[in-house]
Design an enzyme around this catalytic site. Structure first.
Site: not given
Ligand code: AMP
Ligand code: ZN
Length: 111
Positions: A3, A90, A95, A97
């Site tokens: 990741c 989008g 992960h 954020h």
């Protein structure tokens, strides 16, 4: 599992750090969309806002404490917080954020 943002947290991929503590990491976006654009992420791998649960939600609250603290330290009073969830919205990095954008007029609705 590889990741991108886990690799940034571990230091395997370099980043321009804004803030770090035991739970959260914040760094400037590599492709800024405003004069100030940084990302706040939990160190724990949570795939998106759609994967927040009663078990992991405390770190989300902490992310927002960090956003308030870092913007204050940068002297920013007006800013936008965005979390894209899913491809249609989008999200390009799976992960969780929070984008923090500031330093220009923002339009509404976002594109
Ligand atoms: P999103 O498209 O909402 O998932 O946001 C991912 C963000 O990560 C984008 O704004 C990218 O510009 C940013 N990004 C991708 N790779 C890096 C990197 N190595 N360092 C900093 N920001 C990155
Ligand atoms: Zn991750």
């Amino acid at each position: 599992m590889s990741c991108l943002f886990c690799s940034i947290v571990s230091g395997d991929i370099p980043s321009n750090k804004v803030y770090e503590d035991e739970l959260v990491y914040a760094f400037y976006d590599i492709d800024p969309q405003a004069p100030v654009h940084f990302l706040v992420i939990p160190k724990e791998h949570i795939p998106s806002a759609g994967a927040v649960t009663p078990e992991n939600s405390a770190v989300v609250a902490h992310c927002f404490e960090v956003i308030a603290k870092v913007t204050k330290e940068l002297g920013i009073t007006d800013f936008r917080v965005v979390s894209n969830c899913g491809l249609q919205a989008g999200q390009s990095v799976p992960h969780l954020h929070f984008h923090v954008l500031a330093g220009r007029d923002m339009t509404w609705p976002p594109g």
